[in-house]
Design an enzyme around this catalytic site. Sequence first.
Site, mmCIF file in Angstrom:
data_model
loop_
_atom_site.group_PDB
_atom_site.id
_atom_site.type_symbol
_atom_site.label_atom_id
_atom_site.label_comp_id
_atom_site.label_asym_id
_atom_site.label_seq_id
_atom_site.Cartn_x
_atom_site.Cartn_y
_atom_site.Cartn_z
ATOM 1 N N LYS A 1 -36.509 -5.658 -32.205
ATOM 2 C CA LYS A 1 -36.586 -4.232 -31.875
ATOM 3 C C LYS A 1 -37.801 -3.603 -32.568
ATOM 4 O O LYS A 1 -38.520 -2.814 -31.962
ATOM 5 C CB LYS A 1 -35.298 -3.513 -32.293
ATOM 6 C CG LYS A 1 -34.087 -4.001 -31.487
ATOM 7 C CD LYS A 1 -33.335 -2.868 -30.824
ATOM 8 C CE LYS A 1 -32.388 -3.356 -29.744
ATOM 9 N NZ LYS A 1 -31.127 -3.913 -30.268
ATOM 10 N N LYS B 1 -36.045 -12.800 -21.198
ATOM 11 C CA LYS B 1 -34.594 -12.606 -21.173
ATOM 12 C C LYS B 1 -34.246 -11.300 -20.454
ATOM 13 O O LYS B 1 -34.871 -10.272 -20.720
ATOM 14 C CB LYS B 1 -34.060 -12.541 -22.616
ATOM 15 C CG LYS B 1 -32.555 -12.434 -22.704
ATOM 16 C CD LYS B 1 -32.065 -11.892 -24.053
ATOM 17 C CE LYS B 1 -31.383 -10.568 -23.853
ATOM 18 N NZ LYS B 1 -30.475 -10.127 -24.910
ATOM 19 N N LYS C 1 -31.268 -4.772 -20.713
ATOM 20 C CA LYS C 1 -31.383 -3.364 -20.367
ATOM 21 C C LYS C 1 -32.580 -2.748 -21.068
ATOM 22 O O LYS C 1 -33.281 -1.915 -20.526
ATOM 23 C CB LYS C 1 -30.110 -2.615 -20.803
ATOM 24 C CG LYS C 1 -28.948 -2.814 -19.859
ATOM 25 C CD LYS C 1 -27.630 -2.407 -20.503
ATOM 26 C CE LYS C 1 -27.024 -3.551 -21.259
ATOM 27 N NZ LYS C 1 -25.654 -3.320 -21.742
HETATM 28 P P1 ADP Z 1 -28.688 -6.039 -23.332
HETATM 29 O O1 ADP Z 1 -29.536 -7.083 -24.020
HETATM 30 O O2 ADP Z 1 -29.080 -5.875 -21.932
HETATM 31 O O3 ADP Z 1 -28.630 -4.744 -24.097
HETATM 32 P P2 ADP Z 1 -26.068 -6.486 -24.421
HETATM 33 O O4 ADP Z 1 -26.736 -6.678 -25.723
HETATM 34 O O5 ADP Z 1 -25.239 -5.260 -24.230
HETATM 35 O O6 ADP Z 1 -27.195 -6.586 -23.290
HETATM 36 O O7 ADP Z 1 -25.199 -7.775 -24.094
HETATM 37 C C1 ADP Z 1 -23.833 -7.828 -23.765
HETATM 38 C C2 ADP Z 1 -23.413 -9.277 -23.586
HETATM 39 O O8 ADP Z 1 -24.177 -9.880 -22.547
HETATM 40 C C3 ADP Z 1 -23.636 -10.158 -24.819
HETATM 41 O O9 ADP Z 1 -22.589 -11.110 -24.939
HETATM 42 C C4 ADP Z 1 -24.930 -10.846 -24.539
HETATM 43 O O10 ADP Z 1 -25.038 -12.082 -25.192
HETATM 44 C C5 ADP Z 1 -24.863 -11.027 -23.035
HETATM 45 N N1 ADP Z 1 -26.204 -11.026 -22.463
HETATM 46 C C6 ADP Z 1 -27.086 -10.001 -22.458
HETATM 47 N N2 ADP Z 1 -28.230 -10.350 -21.836
HETATM 48 C C7 ADP Z 1 -28.060 -11.636 -21.442
HETATM 49 C C8 ADP Z 1 -28.875 -12.568 -20.744
HETATM 50 N N3 ADP Z 1 -30.074 -12.244 -20.309
HETATM 51 N N4 ADP Z 1 -28.381 -13.803 -20.517
HETATM 52 C C9 ADP Z 1 -27.144 -14.146 -20.937
HETATM 53 N N5 ADP Z 1 -26.326 -13.321 -21.599
HETATM 54 C C10 ADP Z 1 -26.759 -12.081 -21.849
#
Ligand code: ADP
Length: 329
Positions: free
Chosen positions: A114, A195, A198
């Site tokens: 971040k 990856k 959001k």
């Molecule tokens: P973001 O990175 O979009 O903010 P979150 O951190 O809210 O997503 O992730 C929520 C769940 O989804 C977690 O268990 C995370 O490991 C999984 N996750 C998020 N992005 C991915 C991805 N690109 N591939 C696989 N799992 C993901």
Amino acid sequence: MAGKTFLSGIQPTGRPHLGNYFGAIRQHIALQEEQGERFYFIADYHALTSSRDPAKLRENVRDVALTYLALGLDPERSALFRQSDVPEVTELTWMLLSVTGMGLLERAHSYKDKLAHGITPSAGLFVYPALMAADILAYDSTHVPVGKDQVQHLEMAQDMGGSFNAAYGQVFVRPEAMIPKSETLAKVPGLDGEKMSKSYGNDVWIFESGKPLKNAVGKIKTDSRPPEEPKDPASVLLFQFLELFLDASELEQWKERTRAGGAGAPGYGHMKLRLVEAIELHFADARKRREEYVKDPARVDAILARGAEIARARARATRDRALAACGLR
Ligand code: ADP
Ligand code: TRP
């Protein structure tokens, strides 16, 4: 403690995307077939580290709840709740922070990422892993199904629980991460090949459909090699998406034609059309269920309230155990 306790959380920081689905939510739902207890929550306290818009946050919280329910979460088998409905978690966060070294938090990849993306960190963002550890430890969780990006946070939760136990005796259960075996599921790529996240703006909403879905898929990064040129499927980002939605035999046919090249090889546009069609179909039933829940907000509220009640009873017991162990009672 008998049996397994599954727990996971999703931050309400935007509309849940395909990475959230394949990396996390799908596993959470599938685990309903297993013996054990399930706690799935909307990590709204965590989202506060990046949110400044109350209306948007409320909307996002609702969206995560709708997503789980649409995709098959059964409130009889899984407690679905808001993190902030369980204030015991914040009490546990403090107790854990008090046995956590600064160095452990400073080493967090997600925090460093971040910073690298230019975000000015709040103190909340820095201690984020302790709140997550409290989430996990509050329910005596044994299994935590998450995407690969959360592995280090899980290790930190193990460390924090372990430090507390070492100081005060056995209070917390040691949780284990459950990561999808397939590399593509554990780390779903975004439209740009990084990856999917959001926060990187490269995501596709799970329930996207029609023209907006076509537009999103249209943005998946391709190169300028012509269709006739034989290609290694591993060098084509689109295949990482097709792999998520096509059955093995159809996927193999597309790969074979791509490897062979020549007149019969598919162009990227052709593959994108097939992908759009497959995504539409994959979520067709869930899309309908989502609409039903959208029309019945009282039902969603009741499910969240019931989930919070179940979660809170468990978290209270853990909090009391921790308070007593460290001398606060
Ligand atoms: P973001 O990175 O979009 O903010 P979150 O951190 O809210 O997503 O992730 C929520 C769940 O989804 C977690 O268990 C995370 O490991 C999984 N996750 C998020 N992005 C991915 C991805 N690109 N591939 C696989 N799992 C993901
Ligand atoms: N940090 C997780 C994420 O960004 C969300 C989360 C918060 C979580 N608390 C949790 C995941 C506890 C699993 C267990 O994806």
